[in-house]
Design an enzyme around this catalytic site. Structure first.
Site, PDB file in Angstrom:
ATOM      1  N   SER A 152       0.845  -1.191   0.000  1.00  0.00           N
ATOM      2  CA  SER A 152       0.000   0.000   0.000  1.00  0.00           C
ATOM      3  C   SER A 152       0.877   1.236   0.000  1.00  0.00           C
ATOM      4  O   SER A 152       2.018   1.202   0.483  1.00  0.00           O
ATOM      5  CB  SER A 152      -0.907   0.020   1.237  1.00  0.00           C
ATOM      6  OG  SER A 152      -1.570   1.268   1.372  1.00  0.00           O
ATOM      7  N   TYR A 166      -2.515  -1.817  10.203  1.00  0.00           N
ATOM      8  CA  TYR A 166      -2.533  -1.958   8.747  1.00  0.00           C
ATOM      9  C   TYR A 166      -1.277  -1.351   8.131  1.00  0.00           C
ATOM     10  O   TYR A 166      -0.604  -1.985   7.305  1.00  0.00           O
ATOM     11  CB  TYR A 166      -3.778  -1.288   8.179  1.00  0.00           C
ATOM     12  CG  TYR A 166      -3.903  -1.385   6.677  1.00  0.00           C
ATOM     13  CD1 TYR A 166      -4.440  -2.521   6.069  1.00  0.00           C
ATOM     14  CD2 TYR A 166      -3.490  -0.338   5.852  1.00  0.00           C
ATOM     15  CE1 TYR A 166      -4.558  -2.618   4.694  1.00  0.00           C
ATOM     16  CE2 TYR A 166      -3.609  -0.425   4.469  1.00  0.00           C
ATOM     17  CZ  TYR A 166      -4.140  -1.562   3.892  1.00  0.00           C
ATOM     18  OH  TYR A 166      -4.258  -1.656   2.524  1.00  0.00           O
TER      19      TYR A 166
END
Length: 279
Positions: A152, A166
C-alpha cells in the site's frame, strides 16, 4: 477447454482475496489473457459469486476453479498451492488477501487482538504464499515465476487517518518482498509489491462508512480528485505477471494517481490548472 491465447497464455495463476475488489478484477483480466486461474478467498459464498461473475465477464476462460483459504493458516496455503500443482505447477501468484479492521487506530487505541489479526493475514499470509510458491516452482522445474504481493502507499508515506496495524503490516510486506526478490533472483523468480492508493473498493468503503470527516481526509490527497478503481490496479498486476515485466524485480510498484508525489495544502491539491503567466 478453450484455446489459450493472450499475455498469460498457458500460465497457471493463483489469486488470494479473489472474491472482490482488486482480486476479482485481476482474476477476470488473467482469465481473459489466457491464464488458468484459481480464485482463493476465506468465504465460500463470496467465491461462488465471484466465480459466476468471472464466467460472465470472461466467457472464453480456460481452466478456472475456487479454493476456500485462510491465508493466516499455513496448511490452508499449502493446500491452495498444491491444488494448482495438479495443473502442472503455478507460474504466478498474487498474494492479495488482506484486512483493514474498523477497530484499527493509533498506538493507544488499537487493540492487541486487532494488531495480531492484521499481521497474521497481511504479513504472515504473504510469507506463506511466497514460501509455497517457491516450493512449487522448484518442484516443477520452472525457470521463472512471478510473485506479486499487495502492499500500500501507506507503507511509503503514512496514513492520513490512524490505522497503525494496517500501515505496519504493509511496511512489512514491502521489506519482505524486497528480501525475497534478492533471495530468489538467480532462480528466475521475481517478487514485486503492488502499492495501491486508497481505492473505491468495498474494503475501503466499509472502513470509511458514513464518517464524512474521515472520507474527506482521504479524498483531499488525490491530485486527480478521485479514488482509484480496482481495475486500474488489476492492469498493473497483469503487467507484473506477464513476460513483459521479466526484468522488473524487487519493486515498490506504485499505482496511486500521483498521490505520493503531490504536496497537499490544507485545502487539498489545486482543482484548476495554473494560469499561463508567460510573457
Amino acid at each position: 477447454m478453450a484455446e489459450q491465447r493472450g499475455r498469460l497464455a498457458g500460465k497457471n495463476a493463483i489469486i488470494t482475496g479473489a472474491a472482490g475488489g482488486i482480486g476479482l478484477e485481476t482474476a477476470i483480466l488473467f482469465a481473459r489473457e489466457g491464464a488458468n486461474v484459481l480464485l482463493s478467498d476465506i468465504s465460500g459464498p463470496a467465491l461462488e459469486k465471484a466465480l459466476t461473475k468471472l464466467k460472465e465477464m470472461a466467457p472464453n476462460a480456460c481452466k478456472i476453479d475456487t479454493k476456500i483459504t485462510d491465508v493466516s493458516k499455513e496448511p490452508d496455503v499449502k493446500a491452495m498451492v498444491e491444488h494448482v500443482d495438479s495443473w502442472g505447477g503455478m507460474d504466478v501468484i498474487f498474494n492479495n488477501a488482506g484486512i483493514m479492521h474498523a477497530d484499527d487506530a493509533d498506538s493507544i487505541d488499537t487493540p492487541e487482538k486487532i494488531w495480531d489479526l492484521t499481521q497474521a493475514i497481511n504479513v504472515k499470509g504473504v510469507w506463506f504464499g511466497s514460501k509455497y510458491a517457491v516450493l512449487s516452482l522448484r518442484k516443477h522445474g520452472k525457470k521463472k515465476g512471478s510473485i506479486i504481493n499487495t502492499a500500500s502507499v501507506v507503507a511509503l508515506v503514512g496514513s492520513a487517518t490512524p490505522q497503525l496495524a494496517y500501515t505496519a503490516s504493509k511496511g512489512a510486506v514491502l521489506a519482505l518482498t524486497r528480501e525475497l526478490a534478492i533471495c530468489h533472483a538467480r532462480e528466475g523468480f521475481r517478487f514485486n509489491a503492488l502499492c495501491p492508493a486508497p481505492l473505491n473498493t468495498p474494503l475501503l468503503q466499509d472502513w470509511l462508512g458514513d464518517d464524512a470527516a474521515k472520507r474527506s481526509r482521504r479524498e483531499v490527497h488525490f491530485p486527480t480528485g478521485r479514488f482509484g478503481e480496482a481495475i486500474e490496479q488489476a492492469q498493473a498486476v497483469l503487467f507484473l505477471a506477464s513476460d513483459e515485466s521479466n526484468f522488473v524485480n524487487g519493486t515498490d510498484f506504485v499505482v496511486d494517481g500521483g498521490m505520493t508525489r503531490c504536496y497537499i495544502t490544507p485545502e487539498g491539491p489545486p482543482t484548476e490548472p495554473p494560469k499561463n503567466n508567460a510573457r
